[in-house]
Write an enzyme that holds these catalytic residues in place. Structure first.
Site, mmCIF file in Angstrom:
data_model
loop_
_atom_site.group_PDB
_atom_site.id
_atom_site.type_symbol
_atom_site.label_atom_id
_atom_site.label_comp_id
_atom_site.label_asym_id
_atom_site.label_seq_id
_atom_site.Cartn_x
_atom_site.Cartn_y
_atom_site.Cartn_z
ATOM 1 N N ASP A 25 0.887 -1.156 0.000
ATOM 2 C CA ASP A 25 0.000 0.000 0.000
ATOM 3 C C ASP A 25 0.921 1.201 0.000
ATOM 4 O O ASP A 25 1.885 1.261 0.775
ATOM 5 C CB ASP A 25 -0.934 0.010 1.211
ATOM 6 C CG ASP A 25 -2.051 1.040 1.040
ATOM 7 O OD1 ASP A 25 -2.493 1.241 -0.110
ATOM 8 O OD2 ASP A 25 -2.471 1.642 2.038
ATOM 9 N N HIS A 42 10.009 5.052 -3.911
ATOM 10 C CA HIS A 42 9.626 4.441 -2.647
ATOM 11 C C HIS A 42 9.388 2.951 -2.801
ATOM 12 O O HIS A 42 9.806 2.139 -1.975
ATOM 13 C CB HIS A 42 8.374 5.121 -2.097
ATOM 14 C CG HIS A 42 7.256 5.228 -3.102
ATOM 15 N ND1 HIS A 42 7.418 5.751 -4.364
ATOM 16 C CD2 HIS A 42 5.940 4.872 -3.031
ATOM 17 C CE1 HIS A 42 6.276 5.728 -5.013
ATOM 18 N NE2 HIS A 42 5.358 5.187 -4.235
#
Length: 205
Positions: free
Chosen positions: A82, A192
């Site tokens: 997520d 990321h």
């Protein structure tokens, strides 16, 4: 070490493509989504938790259950993440709601919506966060990996690569271009998601 076959817990083809590209020729993991009948799962409906980690774990367990029934698998490894954009001037928004910010499904429209909320704000600082889990459905074991990249929000969308908020995010470690203006491999050096995946591969090795 034996190669682990994994399912990526997403219906986002762009995300699967990116994860496969980041993993590259690494022999530790083989993504097998393309060989399976993908059940119609709405990940936005699954993400009901209040943290990146808990949402990633919810998706992992839902996909494990779905594939276990559909494919009659006894043992599944699931990779689930997520991720989201956290903007300082918006008190961390959109955060865990990044994929449904403002109730908008279209990437371009969500970028414009965020830019409007930042209008006249001087603070453009932001960060991308990814929390990735490797879930073993046989023993319910979960391994967690986190990646972050700091940057700022551009004044307007730039670039045609990537997806999501890539056209408006300028990483601090870059050269002033947005993620969407970078070639995929350039983005992978900084992103990321790539950082979380590299941590997972290091763990597996």
């Amino acid at each position: 070490m034996k190669t682990i076959e994994v399912i990526v817990a997403t219906t986002n083809k762009a995300k699967i493509k990116e994860i496969k590209r980041i993993i590259g020729n690494n022999k530790l993991i083989k993504i097998i989504n393309e060989y399976l009948k993908i059940k119609n799962i709405d990940t936005n409906e699954i993400e009901t938790a209040r943290s990146f980690y808990k949402n990633a774990l919810l998706k992992a367990r839902v996909f494990a259950d779905a594939y276990g029934v559909v494919q009659n698998f006894e043992h599944l490894h699931i990779v689930s993440d997520d991720s989201g954009l956290c903007v300082s001037a918006l008190k961390g928004e959109p955060g865990i709601n990044s994929s449904r910010y403002g109730g908008i499904k279209d990437d371009k429209e969500r970028c414009q919506y965020l830019l409007k909320k930042l209008k006249n704000k001087k603070n453009r600082k932001a960060k991308f966060v990814c929390v990735l889990v490797l879930y073993n459905s046989r023993n319910d074991k979960v391994y967690k990996f986190r990646g972050e990249v700091r940057g700022k929000i551009a004044s307007e969308p730039r670039g045609k690569n990537g997806f999501g908020y890539d056209p408006i995010f300028v990483p601090d470690e870059g050269d002033g271009r947005t993620f969407a203006e970078m070639e995929p491999k350039e983005k992978d050096e900084l992103s990321h998601r790539a950082r979380a995946i590299r941590k997972m591969l290091e763990f597996l090795s």
